[in-house]
Write an enzyme that holds these catalytic residues in place. Structure first.
Site, short mmCIF file in Angstrom:
data_model
loop_
_atom_site.label_atom_id
_atom_site.label_comp_id
_atom_site.label_asym_id
_atom_site.label_seq_id
_atom_site.Cartn_x
_atom_site.Cartn_y
_atom_site.Cartn_z
CD GLU A 15 -2.32 0.95 2.92
OE1 GLU A 15 -3.06 1.83 3.30
OE2 GLU A 15 -2.00 -0.03 3.62
N GLY A 81 -8.63 -8.67 11.17
CA GLY A 81 -9.44 -9.89 11.21
C GLY A 81 -10.78 -9.57 11.87
CG MET A 197 -1.30 -7.90 15.23
SD MET A 197 -0.27 -9.11 14.41
CE MET A 197 1.17 -9.13 15.45
CD GLU A 198 0.03 -3.34 13.03
OE1 GLU A 198 -1.17 -3.29 12.66
OE2 GLU A 198 0.76 -4.31 12.81
CG ASP A 221 -8.04 -12.49 8.70
OD1 ASP A 221 -7.17 -11.66 8.40
OD2 ASP A 221 -8.40 -12.69 9.88
N1 ADE Z 1 -4.63 -8.46 10.85
C1 ADE Z 1 -5.30 -9.03 9.85
N2 ADE Z 1 -5.90 -10.17 10.24
C2 ADE Z 1 -5.58 -10.33 11.55
C3 ADE Z 1 -5.87 -11.31 12.51
N3 ADE Z 1 -6.61 -12.39 12.18
N4 ADE Z 1 -5.38 -11.17 13.76
C4 ADE Z 1 -4.61 -10.08 14.07
N5 ADE Z 1 -4.28 -9.13 13.20
C5 ADE Z 1 -4.76 -9.24 11.95
#
Ligand code: ADE
Length: 252
Positions: A15, A81, A197-198, A221
């Site tokens: 990106e 996710g 995660m951020e 996902d």
């Molecule tokens: N970023 C994208 N999919 C994720 C997931 N399943 N868990 C944590 N961070 C993500």
């Protein structure tokens, strides 16, 4: 008054490269294993950088953007996710609340409480947020994102009736890939829409430095056992395109 300078933090290198190719007067600075690109998009000064992954890495990157580049606001985009069952792959989530799901200093503090801030969640400043929600919602309504993909891509990634949802995002140093982990998370944070995660780490730094921010996530996902099946393809073929288009529509 400070000159408006927007930090654009992306959680995907693909990106970033798309956004960098749009920069006028582009310059590069390498520091701390990160490459910062400065330049102009739609007549606005921007600094673009790959956040790297996880809370420590992204907090470090945003701190550098604030101190060294003097950004006055921040836009973060990336994938997430889904935890809420009504979210589908390709939906866009914009955070109005961010929580660090792995922060637990009990019994000294409440669960999720950020030490010394006395807060368990952070709320992006409303003024900028509302404008951004409206613009992204308009873009999705006009099928401005979905039309960037071929029909074959839309079908193979199961993209249907793309929507924008505003709510809580939970961040932590964990990739969710099981229904059990999702259930455990929902048991402690029932309002969470999605995980990544951020975002909440970036929010904490922006809050502490009084910089306006927005966290935007594309669902890649549903955080279960299949989370990694099409993950890389989704990031490179879909989320990277959506991310660039969202940024273009938000700047200027
Ligand atoms: N970023 C994208 N999919 C994720 C997931 N399943 N868990 C944590 N961070 C993500």
């Amino acid at each position: 008054m400070n000159v408006k300078r927007i930090g654009i933090l992306g959680a995907m290198p693909e990106e970033i490269s798309g956004i960098v190719s749009l920069l006028k007067d582009k310059q590069e600075v390498i520091k701390g294993m990160r490459k910062y690109y400065t330049g102009i998009i739609n007549d606005v000064e921007v600094v673009v950088v790959f956040s790297r992954w996880g809370k420590v890495a992204s907090a470090t990157t945003v701190t550098h953007l604030i101190i060294e580049f003097g950004i006055t606001e921040l836009i973060f985009t990336g994938v997430a996710g889904a935890i809420n069952k009504d979210l589908n792959i390709g939906d866009i989530v914009i955070a109005d609340s961010l929580v660090q799901h792995d922060l637990d200093a009990r019994p000294i503090m409440d669960r999720f409480e950020i030490p010394l801030l006395g807060k368990t969640e952070l709320f992006p400043p409303k003024k900028n947020l509302n404008r951004i929600i409206d613009r992204v919602a308009e873009l999705v309504k006009n099928e401005g994102l979905i039309n960037l993909l071929s029909l074959k891509q839309q079908e193979s990634f199961l993209l249907i009736n793309q929507k924008v949802v505003v709510g809580q995002i939970a961040s932590g140093d964990k990739f969710f890939s099981s229904d059990l982990d999702k259930e455990n998370l929902l048991a402690i944070l029932p309002d969470v829409l999605c995980v990544e995660m951020e975002g909440a780490a970036v929010a904490q730094v922006c809050f502490e430095y009084d910089v306006s921010y927005v966290i935007i996530r594309i669902i890649s996902d549903v955080a279960n056992e299949n989370a990694v099946v099409n993950f890389n393809e989704f990031v490179s073929q879909v989320a990277s395109k959506f991310g660039v288009e969202i940024i273009l529509n938000l700047i200027g």
